[in-house]
Scaffold this motif. Sequence first.
Motif, PDB file in Angstrom:
ATOM      1  N   SER A 111       0.858  -1.185   0.000  1.00 22.18           N
ATOM      2  CA  SER A 111       0.000   0.000   0.000  1.00 22.18           C
ATOM      3  C   SER A 111       0.894   1.235   0.000  1.00 22.18           C
ATOM      4  CB  SER A 111      -0.943   0.002   1.207  1.00 22.18           C
ATOM      5  OG  SER A 111      -0.202  -0.123   2.417  1.00 22.18           O
TER       6      SER A 111
ATOM      7  N   VAL B 248       1.117   5.643   0.994  1.00 24.61           N
ATOM      8  CA  VAL B 248       0.558   6.831   1.648  1.00 24.61           C
ATOM      9  C   VAL B 248       1.356   8.054   1.215  1.00 24.61           C
ATOM     10  CG1 VAL B 248      -0.189   7.858   3.830  1.00 24.61           C
ATOM     11  CG2 VAL B 248       0.178   5.390   3.684  1.00 24.61           C
TER      12      VAL B 248
ATOM     13  N   ASP C 119      -4.415   8.152   0.680  1.00 24.02           N
ATOM     14  CA  ASP C 119      -4.252   6.783   0.193  1.00 24.02           C
ATOM     15  C   ASP C 119      -3.941   6.813  -1.297  1.00 24.02           C
ATOM     16  OD1 ASP C 119      -4.431   4.138  -0.554  1.00 24.02           O
ATOM     17  OD2 ASP C 119      -6.291   3.745   0.529  1.00 24.02           O
TER      18      ASP C 119
ATOM     19  N   ASN D  44      -6.267   4.643  -3.581  1.00 22.23           N
ATOM     20  CA  ASN D  44      -7.699   4.897  -3.504  1.00 22.23           C
ATOM     21  C   ASN D  44      -8.010   6.331  -3.921  1.00 22.23           C
ATOM     22  OD1 ASN D  44     -10.437   4.518  -2.995  1.00 22.23           O
ATOM     23  ND2 ASN D  44     -10.246   4.911  -0.796  1.00 22.23           N
TER      24      ASN D  44
ATOM     25  N   HIS E  75      -6.381   8.967  -3.962  1.00 18.25           N
ATOM     26  CA  HIS E  75      -5.903   9.974  -3.006  1.00 18.25           C
ATOM     27  C   HIS E  75      -6.964  10.364  -1.978  1.00 18.25           C
ATOM     28  CE1 HIS E  75      -2.190  10.413  -5.235  1.00 18.25           C
ATOM     29  NE2 HIS E  75      -1.746  11.222  -4.298  1.00 18.25           N
TER      30      HIS E  75
ATOM     31  N   CYS F 258      -6.855   9.761   4.492  1.00 19.54           N
ATOM     32  CA  CYS F 258      -6.917   8.682   5.467  1.00 19.54           C
ATOM     33  C   CYS F 258      -6.421   9.174   6.823  1.00 19.54           C
ATOM     34  CB  CYS F 258      -6.108   7.463   5.012  1.00 19.54           C
ATOM     35  SG  CYS F 258      -4.352   7.776   4.760  1.00 19.54           S
TER      36      CYS F 258
ATOM     37  N   PRO G  72      -1.374   3.895   9.656  1.00 22.28           N
ATOM     38  CA  PRO G  72      -2.397   4.422   8.741  1.00 22.28           C
ATOM     39  C   PRO G  72      -3.657   3.560   8.815  1.00 22.28           C
ATOM     40  CG  PRO G  72      -0.269   4.187   7.639  1.00 22.28           C
ATOM     41  CD  PRO G  72      -0.157   3.459   8.934  1.00 22.28           C
TER      42      PRO G  72
ATOM     43  N   LEU H 135      -6.333   2.025   4.694  1.00 22.21           N
ATOM     44  CA  LEU H 135      -5.643   1.990   3.402  1.00 22.21           C
ATOM     45  C   LEU H 135      -6.086   0.796   2.566  1.00 22.21           C
ATOM     46  CD1 LEU H 135      -1.889   2.745   4.230  1.00 22.21           C
ATOM     47  CD2 LEU H 135      -3.589   4.315   3.297  1.00 22.21           C
TER      48      LEU H 135
ATOM     49  N   ASP I 215      -4.926  -2.041  -0.090  1.00 20.44           N
ATOM     50  CA  ASP I 215      -3.668  -2.689  -0.432  1.00 20.44           C
ATOM     51  C   ASP I 215      -3.888  -3.632  -1.602  1.00 20.44           C
ATOM     52  OD1 ASP I 215      -4.950  -4.858   0.653  1.00 20.44           O
ATOM     53  OD2 ASP I 215      -3.563  -5.174   2.306  1.00 20.44           O
TER      54      ASP I 215
ATOM     55  N   ARG J 221      -9.382  -5.354   6.586  1.00 20.63           N
ATOM     56  CA  ARG J 221      -8.277  -5.660   5.678  1.00 20.63           C
ATOM     57  C   ARG J 221      -7.391  -6.758   6.248  1.00 20.63           C
ATOM     58  NH1 ARG J 221      -3.586  -1.350   4.810  1.00 20.63           N
ATOM     59  NH2 ARG J 221      -2.879  -2.388   6.707  1.00 20.63           N
TER      60      ARG J 221
END
Length: 332
Positions: A41, A43, A52, A55, A57, A60, A69, A72, A74, A309
């Motif tokens: 992932s 950041v 993120d 995603n 941006h 997060c 974080p 996020l 992944d 996740r």
Amino acid sequence: MFGDKMEEEALNSDWGLFPRIVKDIFMAMESRSVPFIVKASGVEFYLGEAFDMLNMHAQCQIDPDTGQPLGLLDITIQSVDGGLQFLKKIRDGRKTMGHAANDTSSRSHCAILISLYQISKSSKEEFCKTTLHLMDLAGAERPRATGQGRLSGPEASEAILKAMIQGQEIPLAAQGFVINYELSGIMDEVVSATERHKKGMPYQPQRQLRTAAIQYLTGCFRGETVLSSVVCLSQAGQFGWETWFSIAEYGYKLSQLRVPVKVQPAKQLKRTIQSLEKGVDEKKVDVARTDKANKYYPRKAGQLQLLERELRNLSDLSATFSSSGFVNTPRV
């Protein structure tokens, strides 16, 4: 997997740290012959906030207690080629702008997280998780070197707010102020952690005026992460101050940091999955009961996404484990 030796050396000659790490992970795990999965992932830390990179941006949260974080997305990395494709996506999404000293100056800090989940070789019912955090910090800036005027804190805040309201690009000088502020704040935390650990006291991060990047890095100061740093120096004479700052400030102070490392033991796979299932159910109830206008709602929602996740990733590991013929662990 990597071609013949000559081709491999040619490909590696211009590789940076990330692809080399991904390659080493796969080579090491192939030699261990145990089930494993690799997740990644990204950041981006820009203007004091975290976003993120997988995603669109989306903003997060950073857990203020753990520096982790939250929420996020992944992806699974299945090969070195997959790692290179992931890296390209991260690089293409990085915030950059040109100024007098650099046509593609980084205007943000960026972190890549690589998580390796593997079944323990000594006990087939246990697993280990290792997360590598690769962080590229934006360099310290002098307004004169970038061709911009110097701004004070209030002036930078006013310029940022005005640009946001008008839908304009944030001025370079204001971006530079935030970058320098965060770099100084990180060093303040390094000095604080160093002094407290010397006295045998636990590190306590400051709660006020901490940006997302500073919150994220506090895990290095509590012993949850083994820290290594690379200081980049400019060969250009006009950047003498930046070179001094990198060596005298970052290089020296980081070299003084000594933190008791907390060893993370292997965990029972099935038991951890069951615990996560329970945690997800409880957090769903907590989030449902929290008003979306509540200031803690984003953090709680992010904590739920983090639990979900982790449950998905361990379920994937469990499925890989089962298909390998070691044990029949049901997929959640």
